[in-house]
Design a protein around this motif. Structure first.
Motif, short mmCIF file in Angstrom:
data_model
loop_
_atom_site.label_atom_id
_atom_site.label_comp_id
_atom_site.label_asym_id
_atom_site.label_seq_id
_atom_site.Cartn_x
_atom_site.Cartn_y
_atom_site.Cartn_z
N GLN A 45 0.83 -1.24 -0.06
CA GLN A 45 0.06 0.06 -0.03
C GLN A 45 0.91 1.28 -0.11
OE1 GLN A 45 -2.33 -0.78 3.44
NE2 GLN A 45 -3.90 -2.11 2.29
N ARG A 49 1.19 3.91 -3.32
CA ARG A 49 1.11 5.44 -2.82
C ARG A 49 1.94 6.26 -3.46
NH1 ARG A 49 -3.29 7.59 0.09
NH2 ARG A 49 -3.77 5.52 1.18
N TRP A 78 -4.94 14.95 -3.20
CA TRP A 78 -6.08 14.01 -3.35
C TRP A 78 -5.55 12.69 -3.27
CZ3 TRP A 78 -6.52 10.77 -7.97
CH2 TRP A 78 -7.80 10.36 -8.31
N LEU A 82 -7.11 9.45 -0.47
CA LEU A 82 -7.62 8.29 -1.22
C LEU A 82 -7.32 7.13 -0.06
CD1 LEU A 82 -6.55 8.19 -4.77
CD2 LEU A 82 -8.74 8.78 -3.94
N THR A 83 -8.35 6.13 -0.12
CA THR A 83 -8.43 4.87 0.79
C THR A 83 -7.21 3.94 0.15
OG1 THR A 83 -9.93 3.87 -0.16
CG2 THR A 83 -10.63 5.15 1.75
N ASP A 84 -6.63 3.17 0.96
CA ASP A 84 -5.90 2.07 0.50
C ASP A 84 -6.61 1.33 -0.79
OD1 ASP A 84 -3.69 2.80 2.21
OD2 ASP A 84 -4.45 1.37 3.80
N ARG A 85 -7.86 0.92 -0.91
CA ARG A 85 -8.78 0.20 -1.46
C ARG A 85 -8.69 0.84 -2.88
NH1 ARG A 85 -14.54 -2.37 -0.99
NH2 ARG A 85 -14.53 -3.47 -3.00
N GLU A 86 -8.82 2.31 -3.00
CA GLU A 86 -9.01 3.16 -4.07
C GLU A 86 -7.55 3.15 -4.66
OE1 GLU A 86 -12.38 6.42 -2.83
OE2 GLU A 86 -10.34 6.70 -1.82
N ILE A 87 -6.47 3.41 -3.83
CA ILE A 87 -5.09 3.36 -4.52
C ILE A 87 -4.76 2.15 -5.15
CG2 ILE A 87 -2.57 3.23 -3.75
CD1 ILE A 87 -3.66 6.10 -3.58
N GLU A 89 -6.96 -0.06 -6.54
CA GLU A 89 -7.54 0.01 -7.92
C GLU A 89 -7.07 0.80 -9.03
OE1 GLU A 89 -12.18 1.30 -9.37
OE2 GLU A 89 -11.84 0.71 -7.20
N ILE A 90 -6.40 1.96 -8.59
CA ILE A 90 -5.85 2.79 -9.61
C ILE A 90 -4.49 2.19 -10.10
CG2 ILE A 90 -4.70 5.18 -9.87
CD1 ILE A 90 -6.84 6.22 -7.80
N ARG A 93 -5.45 -0.57 -12.36
CA ARG A 93 -5.84 0.07 -13.90
C ARG A 93 -4.46 0.32 -14.42
NH1 ARG A 93 -11.39 3.27 -12.95
NH2 ARG A 93 -12.74 1.56 -12.27
#
Length: 136
Positions: A45, A49, A78, A82-87, A89-90, A93
């Motif tokens: 994580q 980040r 921004w 972000l949460t760890d899950r959103e990071i 997912e990005i 992708r």
């Protein structure tokens, strides 16, 4: 000596009160086993980040952010929010997107594929493209 005997009770009371006050404020220590998976997950994580933050420092990303009217510092804030899950997912992708390199490798690979197909058909006698195959 009589002074010490007369001060014995107030000093003992003060020590008792001090011990009670200091012992109430302290919580007992808690210890637990931490698995390797949890440590690796936390490290991943942090690396994800950091990867996004480094990505924002690239000149082409800076230009695109500027075109959108977003300041680099705002984008970094921004990412920090972000949460760890959103990071994750990005980053997933980003890993699935094609690299922005040139198509030279694809063109060379395609040309070699065509060459070998024509060479094989020439050897088998289906075509007559390369004169060096039959030794004429």
């Amino acid at each position: 000596m009589s002074f010490l005997k007369s001060m014995r009770k107030p000093i003992a009371g003060l020590v008792i009160v001090a011990l009670c006050v200091f012992s109430i404020g302290w919580a007992p220590a808690q210890a637990a086993m931490v698995s390797t998976d949890e440590i690796l997950k936390q490290n991943k994580q942090n690396l994800d980040r950091e990867r996004l933050t480094i990505l924002l420092d690239r000149s082409e990303v800076q230009k695109q952010l500027k075109a959108w009217g977003v300041k680099s510092q705002e984008a970094k804030q921004w990412i920090d929010n972000l949460t760890d899950r959103e990071i994750a997912e990005i980053v997933n992708r980003l890993d699935q997107m094609p690299a922005g390199g040139s198509a030279t490798g694809i063109l060379v690979g395609g040309a070699l594929l065509v060459f070998f197909v024509l060479l094989a058909t020439d050897i088998l006698g289906y075509t007559d493209v390369f004169p060096f195959v039959k030794g004429k």
